[in-house]
Design a protein around this motif. Structure first.
Motif, mmCIF file in Angstrom:
data_model
loop_
_atom_site.group_PDB
_atom_site.id
_atom_site.type_symbol
_atom_site.label_atom_id
_atom_site.label_comp_id
_atom_site.label_asym_id
_atom_site.label_seq_id
_atom_site.Cartn_x
_atom_site.Cartn_y
_atom_site.Cartn_z
ATOM 1 N N UNK A 164 -37.007 -11.240 10.093
ATOM 2 C CA UNK A 164 -38.271 -10.682 10.566
ATOM 3 C C UNK A 164 -38.100 -9.221 10.954
ATOM 4 N N UNK A 165 -37.022 -8.929 11.688
ATOM 5 C CA UNK A 165 -36.765 -7.558 12.131
ATOM 6 C C UNK A 165 -36.542 -6.634 10.932
ATOM 7 N N UNK A 166 -35.794 -7.106 9.948
ATOM 8 C CA UNK A 166 -35.532 -6.286 8.758
ATOM 9 C C UNK A 166 -36.817 -6.018 7.993
ATOM 10 N N UNK A 167 -37.652 -7.034 7.847
ATOM 11 C CA UNK A 167 -38.878 -6.864 7.088
ATOM 12 C C UNK A 167 -39.863 -5.949 7.803
ATOM 13 N N UNK A 168 -39.977 -6.095 9.113
ATOM 14 C CA UNK A 168 -40.939 -5.232 9.800
ATOM 15 C C UNK A 168 -40.407 -3.819 9.967
ATOM 16 N N UNK A 169 -39.078 -3.658 10.039
ATOM 17 C CA UNK A 169 -38.503 -2.325 10.130
ATOM 18 C C UNK A 169 -38.606 -1.607 8.802
ATOM 19 N N UNK A 170 -38.391 -2.370 7.705
ATOM 20 C CA UNK A 170 -38.450 -1.765 6.376
ATOM 21 C C UNK A 170 -39.830 -1.719 5.779
ATOM 22 N N UNK A 171 -40.821 -2.254 6.497
ATOM 23 C CA UNK A 171 -42.159 -2.322 5.924
ATOM 24 C C UNK A 171 -42.800 -0.977 5.688
ATOM 25 N N UNK A 172 -42.371 0.041 6.437
ATOM 26 C CA UNK A 172 -42.972 1.358 6.271
ATOM 27 C C UNK A 172 -42.447 2.100 5.073
#
Length: 291
Positions: A164-172
């Motif tokens: 979850x952290x990786x996806x939301x951090x990389x979402x931008x």
């Protein structure tokens, strides 16, 4: 709903010329660089240079290769890593300090809906310089190396947070079409959140476009390009994933499941579920229980 869990975690150090190539289609792969630099190539994508603190998540990896920055020879890819101790390996030159140290691992998605949900994620997430992710992966590696009580439960929970952290951090960042790209668009995110929150609502493209404060045609084109499928196709996929999850629990009757995912009758839901899943809801419940 993906039910992620760790299958493999190991610490790798390398020096000189080295290379490893794997074909792990469908298995989520992550890598965090603890020290130095190396190169990652995923499928036909351009090579990516990873540096200390970088984190890479490939939710459903294709053929990939990792290598030294110095171009490896073909024979370097055929050399097996040397095991230094349990969970720790060396590549390339065995003597001297390493040029790079990284923690890598494979995980698996335990949900039967993984094939449905994983394609909604980006093909590659690359996060640079985020200490939270580095800390999380180190915790996964530490827990994997120790035989503590509830070890598997702890690893699963850490991995869920990590993904979850990786996806939301990389979402931008610029990512391939998928759910993360859709959620990175503020207007599309509003419509996606409403679909997720109220799958039982009789949504139409016009209604979802209104949630996104966009015209119907603009919303349809933007959603399809960002998420990789039309709005109503995504809504159907989401409803069926929720339905399977409810049926697996065995605590809801078919009529209740139908109502919770937006169908006016059990018969209409059963037809849609059978068309999408290959078997009626009752047969699916029996199949899951038997398995």
């Amino acid at each position: 709903m993906l039910q992620p869990y760790v299958r493999l975690t190991k610490l790798v150090s390398a020096a000189g010329r080295w290379g490893v190539r794997r074909s792990e289609a469908g298995q989520p792969f992550y890598c965090v660089v603890l020290e130095g630099e190396c190169r990652l190539t995923v499928g036909d994508e351009p090579a990516l240079t990873l540096a200390q603190g970088d984190f890479v998540l490939i939710p459903a990896s294709f053929d990939f290769a990792m290598s030294s920055l110095r171009a490896p020879r073909q024979g370097d890819f055929n050399r097996a890593p040397v095991q230094l101790r349990a969970g720790e390996f060396r590549l390339g030159t065995e003597e001297g300090p390493p040029d790079v140290r990284y923690l890598i691992g494979h995980c698996e998605f335990g949900s039967p809906d993984a094939a449905l949900l994983a394609p909604l994620l980006p093909r590659l997430v690359h996060v640079r310089g985020d200490p939270r992710l580095t800390m999380l992966v180190q915790l996964v590696g530490d827990e994997s190396a120790r035989q503590r009580p509830a070890r598997d439960v702890v690893i699963t929970r850490l991995l869920e947070v990590l993904l979850i952290e990786a996806l939301r951090t990389g979402g931008g960042a610029a990512v391939a079409p998928g759910l993360v790209q859709g959620l990175s668009d503020a207007r599309l995110a509003a419509a996606l959140r409403r679909m997720h929150e109220a799958p039982e609502h009789p949504w139409t493209v016009a209604g979802l476009a209104q949630e996104a404060a966009m015209s119907r045609s603009t919303f349809f084109e933007r959603f399809s390009a960002s998420v990789g499928m039309p709005p109503m196709e995504y809504l159907l996929a989401w409803r069926m994933a929720l339905a399977r999850n409810l049926l697996r629990r065995g605590t809801h009757r078919v009529a209740e499941v139908a109502e919770r995912v937006g169908y006016g009758s059990a018969s209409a839901f059963s037809v849609a579920f059978a068309r999408h899943s290959g078997m009626p809801p009752a047969s699916y419940t029996r199949h899951v229980s038997a398995g």
